[in-house]
Design an enzyme around this catalytic site. Structure first.
Site, mmCIF file in Angstrom:
data_model
loop_
_atom_site.group_PDB
_atom_site.id
_atom_site.type_symbol
_atom_site.label_atom_id
_atom_site.label_comp_id
_atom_site.label_asym_id
_atom_site.label_seq_id
_atom_site.Cartn_x
_atom_site.Cartn_y
_atom_site.Cartn_z
ATOM 1 N N GLY A 121 -19.989 -8.181 -7.206
ATOM 2 C CA GLY A 121 -18.904 -8.644 -6.338
ATOM 3 C C GLY A 121 -17.682 -7.750 -6.526
ATOM 4 C CE LYS A 129 -6.992 -4.367 -7.558
ATOM 5 N NZ LYS A 129 -7.688 -5.509 -8.074
ATOM 6 N NE ARG A 168 -10.834 -15.895 -11.523
ATOM 7 C CZ ARG A 168 -10.363 -15.670 -12.755
ATOM 8 N NH1 ARG A 168 -10.976 -14.807 -13.549
ATOM 9 N NH2 ARG A 168 -9.286 -16.302 -13.193
ATOM 10 C CG HIS A 194 -1.421 11.652 14.676
ATOM 11 N ND1 HIS A 194 -2.776 11.529 14.489
ATOM 12 C CD2 HIS A 194 -1.157 12.986 14.672
ATOM 13 C CE1 HIS A 194 -3.313 12.729 14.389
ATOM 14 N NE2 HIS A 194 -2.350 13.631 14.488
HETATM 15 C C1 LIG Z 1 -10.055 -9.021 -12.665
HETATM 16 C C2 LIG Z 1 -9.444 -9.690 -11.455
HETATM 17 C C3 LIG Z 1 -8.937 -8.918 -10.434
HETATM 18 C C4 LIG Z 1 -8.366 -9.519 -9.318
HETATM 19 N N1 LIG Z 1 -7.868 -8.727 -8.329
HETATM 20 C C5 LIG Z 1 -7.342 -9.292 -7.228
HETATM 21 C C6 LIG Z 1 -6.805 -8.501 -6.194
HETATM 22 O O1 LIG Z 1 -6.803 -7.269 -6.267
HETATM 23 N N2 LIG Z 1 -6.271 -9.114 -5.113
HETATM 24 C C7 LIG Z 1 -6.275 -10.479 -4.987
HETATM 25 O O2 LIG Z 1 -5.786 -10.998 -3.977
HETATM 26 N N3 LIG Z 1 -6.766 -11.268 -5.973
HETATM 27 C C8 LIG Z 1 -7.296 -10.713 -7.071
HETATM 28 N N4 LIG Z 1 -7.778 -11.513 -8.070
HETATM 29 C C9 LIG Z 1 -7.717 -12.973 -7.881
HETATM 30 C C10 LIG Z 1 -6.311 -13.499 -8.180
HETATM 31 O O3 LIG Z 1 -5.949 -13.141 -9.489
HETATM 32 C C11 LIG Z 1 -6.275 -15.003 -8.006
HETATM 33 O O4 LIG Z 1 -6.762 -15.326 -6.714
HETATM 34 C C12 LIG Z 1 -4.878 -15.551 -8.162
HETATM 35 O O5 LIG Z 1 -4.351 -15.263 -9.431
HETATM 36 C C13 LIG Z 1 -4.867 -17.062 -7.938
HETATM 37 O O6 LIG Z 1 -3.577 -17.546 -8.121
HETATM 38 P P1 LIG Z 1 -3.328 -19.056 -8.573
HETATM 39 O O7 LIG Z 1 -1.863 -19.237 -8.609
HETATM 40 O O8 LIG Z 1 -4.121 -19.963 -7.732
HETATM 41 O O9 LIG Z 1 -3.959 -19.178 -10.028
HETATM 42 P P2 LIG Z 1 -3.800 -18.320 -11.343
HETATM 43 O O10 LIG Z 1 -3.245 -16.994 -11.071
HETATM 44 O O11 LIG Z 1 -5.115 -18.421 -12.046
HETATM 45 O O12 LIG Z 1 -2.701 -19.103 -12.181
HETATM 46 C C14 LIG Z 1 -2.925 -20.381 -12.664
HETATM 47 C C15 LIG Z 1 -2.035 -20.610 -13.857
HETATM 48 O O13 LIG Z 1 -2.107 -21.975 -14.238
HETATM 49 C C16 LIG Z 1 -1.986 -22.058 -15.644
HETATM 50 N N5 LIG Z 1 -2.503 -23.366 -16.062
HETATM 51 C C17 LIG Z 1 -3.764 -23.846 -15.967
HETATM 52 N N6 LIG Z 1 -3.797 -25.124 -16.399
HETATM 53 C C18 LIG Z 1 -2.524 -25.445 -16.778
HETATM 54 C C19 LIG Z 1 -1.916 -26.607 -17.284
HETATM 55 N N7 LIG Z 1 -2.595 -27.752 -17.459
HETATM 56 N N8 LIG Z 1 -0.596 -26.567 -17.584
HETATM 57 C C20 LIG Z 1 0.122 -25.446 -17.378
HETATM 58 N N9 LIG Z 1 -0.399 -24.322 -16.894
HETATM 59 C C21 LIG Z 1 -1.708 -24.325 -16.579
HETATM 60 C C22 LIG Z 1 -2.771 -20.862 -16.130
HETATM 61 O O14 LIG Z 1 -2.332 -20.485 -17.421
HETATM 62 C C23 LIG Z 1 -2.439 -19.805 -15.078
HETATM 63 O O15 LIG Z 1 -1.363 -18.996 -15.482
HETATM 64 C C24 LIG Z 1 -8.323 -10.939 -9.218
HETATM 65 C C25 LIG Z 1 -8.815 -11.726 -10.261
HETATM 66 C C26 LIG Z 1 -9.366 -11.113 -11.368
HETATM 67 C C27 LIG Z 1 -9.891 -11.975 -12.482
#
Ligand SMILES: Cc1cc2nc3c(=O)[nH]c(=O)nc-3n(C[C@H](O)[C@H](O)[C@H](O)COP(=O)(O)OP(=O)(O)OC[C@H]3O[C@@H](n4cnc5c(N)ncnc54)[C@H](O)[C@@H]3O)c2cc1C
Length: 462
Positions: free
Chosen positions: A189, A48, A273, A447
């Site tokens: 997507g 963004k 993903r 509005h």
């Molecule tokens: C390009 C892009 C654009 C996006 N835009 C949007 C948007 O505009 N709006 C929206 O709602 N969503 C968006 N998303 C999706 C959003 O980023 C995810 O849905 C969100 O980050 C999920 O959060 P989470 O906490 O489940 O996982 P994540 O954000 O993936 O965080 C998981 C974390 O776990 C850590 N991890 C993994 N395994 C281990 C381990 N064994 N030990 C320690 N740490 C570990 C990783 O390093 C990571 O930091 C976008 C995604 C991408 C790729």
């Protein structure tokens, strides 16, 4: 001993940590990369931020129409990238501050379950979790565990993809040093469409190759073409199956079975993903998983008592705001709350860009598939005073509302046009609270706003 050990510091993990810390629980958060996870570091926020620069550029190009003369207009990608880094760093510092404020201990390393907890809340037989960080390996005990390890880009086994430096995923494209002259995007997507909008606005020749017949397949079938047409500088090849990639040339088969090729300088692979299931000892803990993610119930409980999972790793809804809510539901259950359940029927989604889109609830097509009789109304954005005053793309967008014909409840709200991601939460509230047509008619919207098209469309429902 910790009350809860959280593995993964993205939206699900850090918000859950904050909520538990607020309740004075002793929390350990283990994050192997950066706090903020995908969303802050390589997802929502950097995309963004870059899109905002592209939007400013496009608006400046069109400023003359609004009586504002701009001369010598250009952009500097290096400065745009620096701004992105600044924004991400600032927000990450904010999360670090919140962790301190709520007394959450953070380890920058990989977390792995060695032994699950007994599920006994007294903590008589706690879980054992290993952390592997720059400071070495340490073992920690926790009464409960919350898995929030998120997701990573999926790379399909298309010949020519692996180890090809000209084929990148969203993470690599965000950090690219120069704007590619020609970009091929595989996958129409949300992520593919956002990157297509970004780079086409900055002058790249962008081609999106999508296997389905329309972009953003979950969008309402009347609305997705509006978004596609608004992206007038992007070429869309729909119903096309990618067969192989040679260098940055994408070979695909069209709907009619013709073999065609798209030449490019860079290829973005944006086909989805996959959940991170292999880094945190799922097997050792005996957690049920499928290729889609960790199996959880509506309180985010896994099959192992004492272990919860939230966010992308569950594969339920790959959105940051869903991850926040799943984290909160898990926390409520960890704390012994009875009333919190994860519901998926009113989760808004958004597509960002020069033209934006958002929606919540079901589409007309989903209603038909479920055999629900609906009434619907759609209004073009060009009837919104604010939209017309501020946009050169007037006429492209629309707001569509659908309601249950039998009980007159609002079932879905879908919008293509500026500001829609900002106001769609209102639609989520209407659906979540089961508002009926006549109740929405009594609400007063400000509005002039684009959001009042929801109210106008509701008046048009009959
Ligand atoms: C390009 C892009 C654009 C996006 N835009 C949007 C948007 O505009 N709006 C929206 O709602 N969503 C968006 N998303 C999706 C959003 O980023 C995810 O849905 C969100 O980050 C999920 O959060 P989470 O906490 O489940 O996982 P994540 O954000 O993936 O965080 C998981 C974390 O776990 C850590 N991890 C993994 N395994 C281990 C381990 N064994 N030990 C320690 N740490 C570990 C990783 O390093 C990571 O930091 C976008 C995604 C991408 C790729």
């Amino acid at each position: 001993m910790y009350d809860t050990i959280i593995i993964g510091g993205g939206p699900a993990g850090y918000l859950a940590a904050e909520r538990l810390g607020h309740e004075k629980k002793k929390v350990l958060l283990i994050e192997e990369q950066n706090l903020g996870g995908t969303c802050l570091n390589r997802g929502c926020v950097p995309t963004k931020t870059l899109l905002n620069s592209a939007k400013q550029y496009v608006h400046a190009k069109e400023a003359e129409k609004f009586g504002v003369m701009v001369q010598g207009l250009s952009y500097d990608w290096a400065v745009i990238q620096n701004w992105k880094t600044e924004v991400v760093t600032k927000l990450r510092t904010g999360i670090e501050g919140q962790m301190k404020r709520f007394g959450v201990e953070v380890i920058n390393g990989r977390g792995e379950i060695i032994c699950p907890p007994s599920g006994d809340p007294s903590g008589d037989k706690p879980a054992r979790v290993l952390s592997v960080s720059g400071n070495g390996t340490a073992e920690h005990e926790g009464k409960t565990i919350l898995i929030c390890t998120g997701s990573v880009p999926a790379l399909p086994p298309i010949p020519g993809t692996k180890d090809n430096p000209l084929v990148v995923d969203s993470t690599a494209l965000l950090a690219i040093g120069t704007v590619p002259q020609r970009l091929a995007v595989i996958g129409g997507g949300v992520i593919g469409v956002e990157f297509a909008g970004l780079f086409s606005s900055l002058g790249s020749e962008v081609t999106v190759i999508e296997m389905m017949d329309e972009i953003v397949p979950f969008m309402d079938k009347e609305q997705a073409p509006l978004l596609r047409r608004a992206m007038k500088d992007v070429t869309f090849k729909l119903g096309c199956k990618v067969e192989k990639i040679e260098g940055a040339a994408v070979h695909y088969t069209t709907k009619d079975g013709k073999a065609e090729k798209q030449d490019a300088d860079l290829v973005l692979m944006a086909v989805g993903r996959r959940p991170v299931l292999d880094t945190w000892g799922a097997k050792a803990a005996g957690i049920d998983t499928t290729p889609k993610g960790v199996a959880v119930d509506d309180r985010m409980r896994t099959n192992i008592p004492g272990i919860w999972a939230a966010g992308d790793v569950t594969g339920k809804s790959l959105l940051a705001h869903s991850a926040y809510r799943m984290g909160e539901v898990a926390v409520a259950d960890i704390l012994g709350g009875k009333s919190n359940r994860m519901r998926y029927n009113a989760i808004p989604w958004a597509v960002y860009g020069i033209t934006e889109a958002a929606g919540v609830g079901i589409t007309e097509q989903e209603a038909a598939a479920k055999g629900v009789a609906i009434i619907k109304a759609s209004l073009p954005m060009k009837v919104s005073g604010r939209f017309v005053a501020e946009n050169t793309f007037a006429g492209h967008g629309a707001v569509k509302v659908i309601a249950d014909a039998a009980n007159r409840r609002i079932l879905g709200i879908h919008a293509v046009g500026a500001y829609s991601p900002e106001f769609i939460w209102g639609g989520a509230a209407l659906i979540e609270q089961e508002f009926r047509i006549d109740e929405v008619k009594q609400l007063i919207f400000p509005h002039p706003t684009v959001s009042e098209l929801i109210r106008d469309a509701v008046w048009g429902l009959e």
